[in-house]
Design a protein around this motif. Structure first.
Motif, short mmCIF file in Angstrom:
data_model
loop_
_atom_site.label_atom_id
_atom_site.label_comp_id
_atom_site.label_asym_id
_atom_site.label_seq_id
_atom_site.Cartn_x
_atom_site.Cartn_y
_atom_site.Cartn_z
N GLU A 62 3.57 3.64 -2.45
CA GLU A 62 2.59 4.31 -1.60
C GLU A 62 1.91 3.33 -0.64
O GLU A 62 0.84 3.60 -0.11
N THR A 63 2.57 2.20 -0.40
CA THR A 63 1.98 1.14 0.42
C THR A 63 1.68 1.61 1.84
O THR A 63 0.61 1.32 2.38
N ILE A 64 2.63 2.33 2.47
CA ILE A 64 2.44 2.74 3.86
C ILE A 64 1.23 3.63 4.01
O ILE A 64 0.40 3.45 4.91
N GLU A 65 1.08 4.60 3.10
CA GLU A 65 -0.09 5.49 3.17
C GLU A 65 -1.38 4.73 2.89
O GLU A 65 -2.41 4.98 3.52
N PHE A 66 -1.32 3.79 1.94
CA PHE A 66 -2.51 3.00 1.60
C PHE A 66 -2.97 2.18 2.81
O PHE A 66 -4.16 2.16 3.15
N VAL A 67 -2.03 1.52 3.48
CA VAL A 67 -2.38 0.68 4.62
C VAL A 67 -2.79 1.51 5.83
O VAL A 67 -3.78 1.21 6.52
N SER A 68 -2.04 2.59 6.11
CA SER A 68 -2.35 3.41 7.28
C SER A 68 -3.73 4.05 7.17
O SER A 68 -4.44 4.20 8.17
N SER A 69 -4.14 4.42 5.96
CA SER A 69 -5.47 5.01 5.79
C SER A 69 -6.56 4.01 6.13
O SER A 69 -7.63 4.37 6.64
N ALA A 70 -6.30 2.72 5.84
CA ALA A 70 -7.29 1.69 6.12
C ALA A 70 -7.54 1.54 7.62
O ALA A 70 -8.61 1.09 8.04
N TYR A 71 -6.57 1.92 8.44
CA TYR A 71 -6.71 1.82 9.89
C TYR A 71 -7.04 3.16 10.54
O TYR A 71 -7.01 3.28 11.75
N SER A 72 -7.36 4.15 9.72
CA SER A 72 -7.69 5.47 10.24
C SER A 72 -9.19 5.62 10.43
O SER A 72 -9.98 4.70 10.13
#
Length: 464
Positions: A62-72
């Protein structure tokens, strides 16, 4: 490049990172992964339960979702979604490893206060390579306790705090004298420069000239690799960062050799006084505190001067600018202190800054909302049961401090900047841990508060 393209490229790079990480470490066949089915059985028993959750996609988890949320626009979306579905403690797979994620204050505190028989530090592969096996961030047991104790005692000493007050006053005055109304001031850059100078002097007594400039240049190259791809060959960022650290270690080792020569010349007079962290460590009789270990750790300890303190200062100014009432009260408090000292002719001491009640509430609230340290990672050395949950041996544990600090269970109106909430609230609770906790509590936490207090004082008493 627009935001969506940048995010796609960023996600692709993280995919590459995780693939390489898994290939190198064989995580898919690790004991942590092999135990997965066993712990599914535990989750259906009447005893301790294995946290619910999802491991996401093969390899990337779930790395992509975890990282993308941090930049949302809503960085908490990843945690909030899973907290609703699975509770405050859940399983995931991020940064290439099976992970138990906790947004529960009591669970986080229990893990952070555990010793190395239960949990040890865990960092991504790139960070581990840059830090090295002898880093204070990675070592355990008696050597860590000794090193942490020596450094922590010196960083809390009145002698060093007095030095920092003098240095901050000098560096800030030099910088602010050059500010003008028609030129924008980048506060984070200013605070980063000042904090690095202060820390370099406190650690190794380097404060000006070519030596400081060379150290700062190499440090910038070094820290650029902390979030780089874990590929080490000529031309890659990791390779450049490792080379930069080697250069810095050699520079610090030369400083250490010079200190030893000067100390030998002064031994007959008995005038050897510890002026920095290196001096403190050199005076210790432990055979394990080698010159190379000391030099390497001085580099690692410079990271807060580049990141944590400047971010804390910048966020405090940002939050104050959005809260006129808080800014007015903080300004009034600091102006009164300045006027009193001018009237009596006394200088400002370190305890004067730390005794300003509202200023400290502002810094505390900034630490809560800003989350300079968003989380702490550990690795379980054995099956551990905490608050009814099982954290399996070999799994990573992420204590996500940010979610705790912004949880309405612990704080009323958590997204509102409200320094007044700390008038009657105790900071020594499991729901407030901005610097981590336990044996690895950041030894420089008092200095971070002091530097932020001094910066805010100079800012509001010189500019309106």
């Amino acid at each position: 490049m627009d935001t969506s393209s940048s995010l796609l490229l960023f996600s692709f790079f993280f995919f590459i990172i995780i693939v390489i990480f898994n290939k190198i470490n064989g995580l898919r066949s690790s004991p942590a992964t092999k135990k997965l089915n066993d712990h599914h059985v535990i989750s259906h028993s009447h005893g301790p339960k294995f946290p619910q959750g999802s491991l996401g996609w093969p390899v990337i988890g779930e790395t992509i979702e975890f990282v993308s949320s941090a930049y949302s626009d809503h960085p908490e979306s990843f945690m909030d979604k899973r907290r609703v579905m699975y509770g405050r403690v859940f399983k995931s797979h991020i940064f290439g490893t099976a992970t138990i994620v906790s947004t529960d204050a009591e669970v986080n505190r229990a893990v952070l206060q555990s010793d190395s028989t239960a949990f040890v530090p865990f960092y991504p592969k790139t960070v581990r390579e840059l830090m090295g096996k002898s880093s204070i961030l990675l070592i355990n047991g008696s050597l860590h306790r000794r090193f942490h104790g020596l450094v922590g005692s010196f960083l809390k000493s009145p002698l060093l705090k007095a030095q920092i007050v003098r240095d901050m006053h000098k560096f800030l005055s030099e910088s602010m004298d050059l500010w003008s109304e028609d030129q924008p001031v980048l506060l984070q850059d200013v605070s980063k420069t000042v904090a690095f100078k202060v820390l370099a002097k406190a650690l190794i007594s380097v404060e000006k000239g070519e030596e400081l400039e060379e150290l700062k240049k190499e440090f910038e190259n070094f820290i650029s690799g902390l979030m780089s791809l874990p590929i080490n060959f000529p031309g890659t960022q990791l390779h450049r960062s490792l080379q930069a650290k080697k250069n810095m270690v050699k520079q610090v080792e030369r400083i250490i050799e010079g200190k030893i020569r000067r100390a030998e010349n002064k031994e007959e007079d008995g005038t050897v006084i510890a002026k920095d962290v290196v001096d403190v460590l050199l005076k210790d009789s432990s055979e394990y505190l080698t010159h190379t270990l000391i030099a390497n750790n001085m580099i690692d300890m410079m990271i807060p001067g580049h990141d944590s303190v400047p971010v804390l200062i910048t966020l405090a100014v940002k939050f104050l600018s959005d809260s006129p009432a808080a800014l007015d009260l903080l300004t009034e408090e600091n102006m009164k202190l300045k006027s009193l000292k001018e009237l009596t002719g006394e200088p400002l001491y370190w305890n004067d800054y730390l005794s300003l009640p509202f200023t400290q509430k502002v810094i505390t609230e900034t630490l809560r909302m800003g989350n300079v340290i968003i989380g702490v990672m550990r690795k379980a050395m054995k099956d551990v049961e905490i608050k009814g949950y099982v954290i399996p041996k070999g799994w990573c544990f992420l204590a996500y401090l940010r979610s705790v600090h912004l949880d309405k269970l612990y704080y009323e109106s958590p997204y509102k900047f409200n320094p007044w909430r700390w008038q009657e609230r105790d900071m020594n609770t499991s729901s407030f841990s901005p610097f981590g906790g336990g044996q690895r509590l950041c030894p420089g936490l008092d200095l971070a508060r002091l530097e932020a207090s001094i910066f805010l004082h100079h800012l509001v008493t010189r500019f309106r």
